[in-house]
Design a protein around this motif. Structure first.
Motif, PDB file in Angstrom:
ATOM      1  N   PRO A  96      -0.600   4.654  -2.397  1.00  0.00           N
ATOM      2  CA  PRO A  96      -0.118   4.026  -1.160  1.00  0.00           C
ATOM      3  C   PRO A  96       1.046   3.069  -1.444  1.00  0.00           C
ATOM      4  CG  PRO A  96      -2.383   3.352  -1.679  1.00  0.00           C
ATOM      5  CD  PRO A  96      -1.975   4.312  -2.735  1.00  0.00           C
ATOM      6  N   GLN A  99       4.419   5.682  -2.764  1.00  0.00           N
ATOM      7  CA  GLN A  99       4.942   6.976  -2.298  1.00  0.00           C
ATOM      8  C   GLN A  99       5.824   6.812  -1.070  1.00  0.00           C
ATOM      9  OE1 GLN A  99       2.000   9.853  -1.229  1.00  0.00           O
ATOM     10  NE2 GLN A  99       1.118   8.629   0.408  1.00  0.00           N
ATOM     11  N   GLU A 100       5.475   5.841  -0.203  1.00  0.00           N
ATOM     12  CA  GLU A 100       6.310   5.615   0.983  1.00  0.00           C
ATOM     13  C   GLU A 100       7.688   5.072   0.574  1.00  0.00           C
ATOM     14  OE1 GLU A 100       3.067   4.833   1.053  1.00  0.00           O
ATOM     15  OE2 GLU A 100       2.262   5.952   2.749  1.00  0.00           O
ATOM     16  N   ALA A 101       7.649   4.115  -0.378  1.00  0.00           N
ATOM     17  CA  ALA A 101       8.916   3.541  -0.847  1.00  0.00           C
ATOM     18  C   ALA A 101       9.765   4.631  -1.512  1.00  0.00           C
ATOM     19  CB  ALA A 101       8.643   2.416  -1.834  1.00  0.00           C
ATOM     20  N   ILE A 103       9.682   7.893  -0.977  1.00  0.00           N
ATOM     21  CA  ILE A 103      10.219   8.862  -0.012  1.00  0.00           C
ATOM     22  C   ILE A 103      11.346   8.230   0.803  1.00  0.00           C
ATOM     23  CG2 ILE A 103       8.739   8.661   2.079  1.00  0.00           C
ATOM     24  CD1 ILE A 103       9.762  11.868   0.277  1.00  0.00           C
TER      25      ILE A 103
END
Lengths: 365, 358
Positions: A96, A99-101, A103
């Motif tokens: 968590p 992976q957002e950073a 992408i």
């Protein structure tokens, strides 16, 4: 049988996929993907087979580059760039915030890269797509990430081999086919314009035919550009693909000119008097076009065109004898329109004759 | 060079920068949502977002709608095959190959069709791998709808870029391109030198610009904010622009045949005729930008009447009698084309006026 196949093709296939270019591409793509998957299966890739498919599909779908050479370069860049990032995205998958950073950064870079041109933009979108697929896959370590990257390269390499070496594009053959198709579409367009000359509301049909003819000529130009021939370089040249391109362009112009006049002349009272002769010349021009198209397809043959210049001269004479100047200003615009139509048919006849002359000279030389 | 381009665009004022931020935020949200909600096949969410995001809101709405419609149709077909045909590989593998073929084929024509084929393919793959693969069809539809929602939301909220705001710029570009082509044709005629290469290049530019205009018009029509009457005007305006383009093509055939240039007796009048018509193009360009500063619309058809009057004087003096019919016909066709072009300029003005005033 041949006639049956031809009419089936004309009725159902030509309108959807003229020249079968898309069908061939789709067929080739399916075979390439299946070959890559089979090869992957044979070397025992097992669960990594999907990465092999991603590599192959990406290679096929992302067609960047306007020449065959740049297309190859772009395909290689796509596979290498994707393979470089797959281990990283595998590592970040399922974490968590990280992976957002990740992408966010990859997506920003991939889309921002479009500023460098559509080719780079296309392959970067492909790389982003592969990264998203990796992030959606079950989390794994760096080692598996490397295996995924290797499978992707394997699939891409098989597709590359199939696409560019085993089943390569034969530029000359495709150019000839696109040229023949451009001629066919022009023939349909001319036929449509002449057939619908006095049909009110036929504008949509004629527009569709025109769009198809324009697309066919555009496709021909694109293939020439892909072969590093600039068709705009020397349009006055008398031989080869550029000469053919020049003929199609001029033919297109003259048909558009004729269509412009035909659209407006239905209400014209002056034109009504020369209409039968005009329509006769137009029909003959269609026949001449067909002869010319047959000559172009069988370059050794040289069928003679029906001489139409005298008929055009007669049309001009007929209009002249109607004495526009004596009839007052109120019919002046009707006369102008009628002259416009006569000029358009005269220009078409002249273009056909010039093209036939060019063909004859090419055979003799 | 490349670095300079990137540097120039690395500013919030740049459209590409804004799109990149919008897409990055939307994808980040989609990846996060798929993860947080523990969605089955959660990657479909960000994939949908990536595919539907377009530079303008109208474009995103159009593709979003096409993707949703295609996915629903594809899911219906895929689920039906699995429910009625079962999981037999002898049936599914040929169907799958056919689906891949159609996906590649339809990709060139319709995004909805492509989406539908991809969805059928995915459901069939699931049918081959898991016993209740058809359930994946429902999951795919839900994920797609959710993804479309995120994409549209991002387009609305992060630097929303309305296609209708591009209409003015687009109109300016197309009319300027057409005016440029008209000028080039006029110059070629007056100088008696017809440059095929230059004219064809200018025409290709007009055609390309017209394609861009067509996309913007469609996207603007898909956005909220325009009335139905304005949408109809957009469609009419596009048709007018197409007719103008066709007339310019027709005009080039006339000018090519008049290679010797205008008759000396008519040259002055023709020059004025061409210049005035060109100035009407310029007026229209200005009108698309700032109508309030343009004053009253010119009489677009007046130059034809003036030239016809001038030509009648020359003809009455008998100066044209010795000219061959073909040459005189060429002049008539020339006038007819410019007269028709002037009529279309008038129509374009009327459409733009109606568009502005709702």
């Amino acid at each position: 049988m041949k006639h049956l196949i031809d009419s089936f093709y004309q009725k159902y296939i030509h309108t959807v996929d003229p020249g079968l270019f898309i069908t061939r591409f789709a067929f080739k793509s399916v075979l390439t993907t299946v070959t890559a998957l089979l090869a992957g299966y044979l070397v025992g890739m097992g669960p990594l087979l999907q990465w092999c498919a991603f590599g192959a599909l990406g290679m096929i779908i992302l067609r960047a580059g306007s020449t065959f050479k740049t297309r190859k370069i772009m395909a290689r860049r796509f596979v290498l760039l994707s393979a470089a990032l797959v281990p990283i995205s595998t590592l970040f998958s399922g974490l968590p915030f990280i992976q957002e950073a990740y992408i966010f950064i990859v997506a920003f870079c991939a889309i921002f890269a479009r500023a460098l041109g559509p080719d780079i933009g296309t392959i970067c979108i492909g790389v982003l797509l592969v990264n998203l697929l990796t992030l959606g896959a079950p989390p794994a370590g760096l080692a598996e990430g490397m295996e995924r990257a290797a499978s992707l390269v394997f699939g891409g390499a098989i597709a590359y081999l199939c696409n560019f070496h085993l089943w390569p594009t034969h530029p000359e053959r495709i150019r000839a086919r696109t040229g023949a198709l451009a001629l066919t579409e022009l023939g349909h367009y001319l036929n449509g314009v002449v057939t619908h000359m006095n049909t009110p509301g036929a504008e949509t049909t004629i527009s569709t035919l025109q769009k198809r003819a324009v697309n066919a000529i555009k496709r021909y130009r694109r293939f020439m550009e892909a072969m590093n021939i600039n068709p705009l370089d020397d349009l006055k040249t008398e031989e080869g693909p550029t000469a053919f391109y020049s003929v199609t362009i001029r033919m297109m112009e003259s048909i558009v000119g004729l269509a412009n006049s035909c659209r407006l002349k239905t209400q014209n009272t002056v034109f009504a008097q020369v209409k039968p002769s005009f329509e006769k010349v137009a029909q003959d021009a269609v026949e001449n076009f067909n002869i010319l198209a047959r000559n172009a397809v069988a370059p050794t043959e040289c069928r003679t065109l029906k001489p139409l210049t005298p008929a055009v001269k007669d049309l001009e004479k007929q209009l002249l004898e109607m004495g526009a100047y004596r009839k007052g200003d109120h019919v002046q615009k009707d006369f102008l329109e009628a002259w416009g139509a006569v000029h358009a048919i005269g220009n078409l006849v002249q273009e056909l004759e010039e093209a036939a002359c060019m063909h004859r000279e090419a055979i003799q030389s | 060079m490349s670095l300079a381009v990137l540097k120039d665009n690395f500013t919030p004022k740049s459209g590409i920068f804004r799109l990149a931020v919008r897409a990055a935020v939307a994808l980040c949200l989609a990846v996060g949502a798929a993860h947080a909600l523990g969605l089955e096949q959660g990657m479909w969410l960000p994939l949908t977002v990536l595919v539907i995001l377009r530079p303008s809101l109208g474009g995103t709405l159009r593709i979003g709608w096409q993707r949703t419609a295609g996915t629903v149709a594809g899911a219906a077909i895929g689920i039906s095959i699995l429910l009625f045909g079962g999981n037999d590989p002898a049936l599914l593998v040929p169907c799958l190959l056919a689906t891949i073929f159609f996906a590649f084929f339809l990709n060139a024509y319709t995004y909805s069709g492509f989406s539908a084929a991809i969805t059928v393919g995915l459901i069939l793959v699931m049918g081959l791998v898991v016993p209740e693969g058809w359930k994946m069809g429902m999951v795919r539809v839900l994920d797609t709808v959710f993804g479309v929602g995120i994409g549209i939301g991002a387009s609305f909220l992060i630097w929303p870029n309305m296609a209708r705001k591009q209409l003015r710029t687009n109109l300016e570009s197309i009319i300027t391109a057409q005016a440029g082509l008209f000028s080039l044709l006029g110059k070629s005629y007056l100088s008696g030198k017809f440059s095929e290469n230059e004219i064809l290049s200018a025409r290709i530019e007009v055609v390309n610009t017209l394609e861009e205009v067509s996309t913007t018009f469609k996207e603007a029509a898909a956005e909220p904010g325009l009335t139905n009457a304005q949408r109809r005007e957009l469609s009419r305006l596009y048709k007018t622009l197409m007719r103008m383009q066709r007339l310019l093509v027709g005009l080039s055939t006339v000018l090519r045949r008049g290679e010797q240039g205008p008759l000396p007796q008519l040259e002055k009048g023709m020059k004025e005729y061409l210049d005035t018509t060109r100035s009407h193009f310029d007026w229209l360009v200005q009108y698309t930008q700032a109508p309030e500063s343009c004053g009253k619309a010119p009489d677009f058809t007046a130059p034809t009447d003036i030239f016809l009057e001038f030509a009648a004087t020359v003809r009455a003096s008998g100066e044209l009698d010795s000219e061959p019919t073909a040459r005189r016909n060429n002049i008539s066709a020339f006038i007819w084309h410019i007269q028709s072009l002037a009529r279309e300029l008038q129509h374009a003005h009327d459409r733009i006026h109606a568009l502005r005033n709702g």
